[in-house]
Write a protein that holds these residues in place. Sequence first.
Motif, short mmCIF file in Angstrom:
data_model
loop_
_atom_site.label_atom_id
_atom_site.label_comp_id
_atom_site.label_asym_id
_atom_site.label_seq_id
_atom_site.Cartn_x
_atom_site.Cartn_y
_atom_site.Cartn_z
N UNK A 1 -25.85 32.05 -27.99
CA UNK A 1 -26.35 30.94 -27.17
C UNK A 1 -25.19 30.17 -26.53
N UNK A 2 -23.97 30.38 -27.03
CA UNK A 2 -22.78 29.71 -26.50
C UNK A 2 -22.10 30.52 -25.40
N UNK A 3 -22.63 31.69 -25.06
CA UNK A 3 -22.05 32.49 -23.98
C UNK A 3 -22.28 31.78 -22.65
N UNK A 4 -21.29 31.84 -21.78
CA UNK A 4 -21.38 31.22 -20.46
C UNK A 4 -21.90 32.24 -19.45
N UNK A 5 -22.49 31.74 -18.33
CA UNK A 5 -22.84 32.65 -17.23
C UNK A 5 -21.55 33.26 -16.64
N UNK A 6 -21.70 34.23 -15.77
CA UNK A 6 -20.51 34.82 -15.15
C UNK A 6 -19.81 33.77 -14.27
N UNK A 7 -18.51 33.95 -14.06
CA UNK A 7 -17.70 32.97 -13.35
C UNK A 7 -18.21 32.71 -11.92
N UNK A 8 -18.63 33.74 -11.23
CA UNK A 8 -19.10 33.56 -9.86
C UNK A 8 -20.31 32.63 -9.81
N UNK A 9 -21.22 32.78 -10.76
CA UNK A 9 -22.39 31.89 -10.83
C UNK A 9 -21.98 30.47 -11.18
N UNK A 10 -21.06 30.34 -12.11
CA UNK A 10 -20.57 29.00 -12.50
C UNK A 10 -19.99 28.28 -11.28
N UNK A 11 -19.18 28.98 -10.50
CA UNK A 11 -18.58 28.38 -9.31
C UNK A 11 -19.63 28.06 -8.25
#
Length: 175
Positions: free
Chosen positions: A43-53
């Motif tokens: 549950x602590x995994x982040x979305x991919x970097x492109x989505x975060x940006x």
Amino acid sequence: MTNTNKQSSHHYKRHPAVMTIHPLEIRHAREICGWAYEAPFDIYNWPDWESMQKDGIEFGDPVLRETQYAAVQGSGLELIGFAQFFPIAGVTRLGLGLRPDLCSQGLGAAFIRLIAQEALLRSPGNEIDLEVLTWNTRAIRAYEQAGFRITDTYARRTAAGFADCHCMVYMPCDS
């Protein structure tokens, strides 16, 4: 000179000798987005970097990344974790993440203590706290070893719905 250390080498685990706080750079953010925690910690995994940006989520927002986030690096300047210093009136709420392969290696208390000390340097008069899901006994144990104490328990909204969490406050004199 005789070695008086009775600890079995079987239980000895190598850790970064020194941990330091640095600005969280884009290369760190990309790396963090690639971390994969095993269930139930996924549950602590982040979305991919492109989505975060694209969506300006957390450290994907350049202003938040610069003002609230920091990289924690080991003695070889390898990324071992990150910290968020979220400002609330009179409080700095910590968010943090340790690289998945370093979890359960005995590094947690030193890691969180370093982050709490940095929070005190950044906002000397603030109380330092964090929230942790009540089932995350691994993190709770590390936080207690670092000088945090449970001060409240409540339900809060998470990505998966409502979940019980503890608010833990940094009280280093108690440790």
